[in-house]
Design an enzyme around this catalytic site. Sequence first.
Site, PDB file in Angstrom:
ATOM      1  N   ASP A 125      21.386  46.819  92.003  1.00  0.00           N
ATOM      2  CA  ASP A 125      22.189  47.474  93.039  1.00  0.00           C
ATOM      3  C   ASP A 125      21.369  48.451  93.859  1.00  0.00           C
ATOM      4  O   ASP A 125      21.729  48.796  94.985  1.00  0.00           O
ATOM      5  CB  ASP A 125      23.373  48.206  92.402  1.00  0.00           C
ATOM      6  CG  ASP A 125      24.383  47.192  91.917  1.00  0.00           C
ATOM      7  OD1 ASP A 125      24.221  46.693  90.786  1.00  0.00           O
ATOM      8  OD2 ASP A 125      25.288  46.847  92.701  1.00  0.00           O
ATOM      9  N   ASN A 144      21.445  48.939  87.876  1.00  0.00           N
ATOM     10  CA  ASN A 144      22.219  47.688  87.821  1.00  0.00           C
ATOM     11  C   ASN A 144      23.429  47.910  86.928  1.00  0.00           C
ATOM     12  O   ASN A 144      23.649  49.008  86.385  1.00  0.00           O
ATOM     13  CB  ASN A 144      21.340  46.528  87.331  1.00  0.00           C
ATOM     14  CG  ASN A 144      22.018  45.189  87.550  1.00  0.00           C
ATOM     15  OD1 ASN A 144      22.459  44.877  88.666  1.00  0.00           O
ATOM     16  ND2 ASN A 144      22.152  44.389  86.526  1.00  0.00           N
ATOM     17  N   LYS A 145      24.218  46.859  86.771  1.00  0.00           N
ATOM     18  CA  LYS A 145      25.476  46.928  86.027  1.00  0.00           C
ATOM     19  C   LYS A 145      25.312  47.598  84.670  1.00  0.00           C
ATOM     20  O   LYS A 145      24.321  47.379  83.981  1.00  0.00           O
ATOM     21  CB  LYS A 145      26.004  45.496  85.868  1.00  0.00           C
ATOM     22  CG  LYS A 145      27.301  45.344  85.119  1.00  0.00           C
ATOM     23  CD  LYS A 145      28.420  46.189  85.641  1.00  0.00           C
ATOM     24  CE  LYS A 145      28.739  45.987  87.105  1.00  0.00           C
ATOM     25  NZ  LYS A 145      29.628  47.045  87.668  1.00  0.00           N
TER      26      LYS A 145
HETATM   27  O1  MRU Z   1      30.347  46.170  90.127  1.00  0.00           O
HETATM   28  P1  MRU Z   1      29.716  44.936  90.697  1.00  0.00           P
HETATM   29  O2  MRU Z   1      30.307  43.670  90.193  1.00  0.00           O
HETATM   30  O3  MRU Z   1      29.614  44.998  92.201  1.00  0.00           O
HETATM   31  O4  MRU Z   1      28.213  45.004  90.144  1.00  0.00           O
HETATM   32  C1  MRU Z   1      27.320  43.992  90.496  1.00  0.00           C
HETATM   33  C2  MRU Z   1      26.002  44.104  89.829  1.00  0.00           C
HETATM   34  O5  MRU Z   1      25.717  45.032  89.104  1.00  0.00           O
HETATM   35  C3  MRU Z   1      24.985  43.057  90.180  1.00  0.00           C
HETATM   36  O6  MRU Z   1      24.146  42.784  89.105  1.00  0.00           O
HETATM   37  C4  MRU Z   1      24.137  43.559  91.353  1.00  0.00           C
HETATM   38  O7  MRU Z   1      24.949  43.968  92.400  1.00  0.00           O
HETATM   39  C5  MRU Z   1      23.189  42.520  91.841  1.00  0.00           C
HETATM   40  S1  MRU Z   1      24.020  41.222  92.675  1.00  0.00           S
HETATM   41  C6  MRU Z   1      22.861  40.184  93.362  1.00  0.00           C
END
Ligand code: MRU
Length: 309
Positions: free
Chosen positions: A213, A222-223
């Site tokens: 992100d 990231n997540k």
């Molecule tokens: O909360 P989200 O579903 O928007 O989180 C998404 C993620 O963490 C993805 O791994 C990240 O955005 C990369 S997407 C190519």
Amino acid sequence: MKTIEWIDNQLKLIDQRKIPDELTYVYCTNYQEVIEAIDNMTVRGAPAIGVAAAFAMALAFINNDDLKKAADEIKSSRPTAINLFWAVDRVYNSDNPLEEALNIYNEDIETNIAIGNFGSKIIEDGDTILTHCNAGALACVEYGTALGVIRSAFNEGKDINVICDETRPRGQGARLSVWELQEEGIPVKLIPDVASGYLMSIDKIDKIVIGADRIAKGGVVNKIGSLLVALSAKYFDIPFYVAAPLSTFDMNNSVFDTEIEERSADEVTHYGGCRICPENTEVINPAFDIVPKELITGIITEDGIIDPI
Ligand code: MRU
């Protein structure tokens, strides 16, 4: 399959809240509807949020709204993924907002294919690859970043298997990544988030590829759960890669200064609509975590594989 389309001055979005049960769409005709779609996670994933935000600005332009006000409101829809801020600024500073939004859309597709082509070089025949959350076509316009790497390797004829973390609390791995991979016939198994360390310890995982992100000085956001995967990978000496476009880089700031979105308590207190803890339980629900650069083997971008910054 395209996650996002621009048709007759409307933004068409796959409703990701309904996947895997239904493939339905939401149509936005003004920027406020796009903000709602980002906020309620009809559209999610850093690159997809960026492209949707770009078209929100285009809609504001078409509807003769105040562009500065629209930009400020769009930027407050979600705080962590840098692509949103990057895309809004790019459209705001352009002479032709619709043309610039379409440029961002087209570049996203080309970028992901380039990431896939570079990334597939690290995937060997016979590899089992773990991924976390959904960094696939659904997180972009199409193709995906981490899943784009997997797609490219599979399309080159490599014999690969994928393991998806379920990605509690919102289940992006279980609902979205498994669905996408099954649609293309790529072999995939789902695991509970807590199982990845054990599988690494018994040599069932060869590589890890996740999305991002935000990539800033010192590491990658990231997540939530990405950090625990990375720590286990370091301990068991398993390569840990991040796949992301250059638009996800924030070259000026420390990754540790990133605002981490805190989401609602009911994502944790409830599972499939049922409460799983005592009433009035206090919750901490950060949506993202930070993987320090020491845990990252390489970052796969559209320009090649580079070290973290
Ligand atoms: O909360 P989200 O579903 O928007 O989180 C998404 C993620 O963490 C993805 O791994 C990240 O955005 C990369 S997407 C190519």
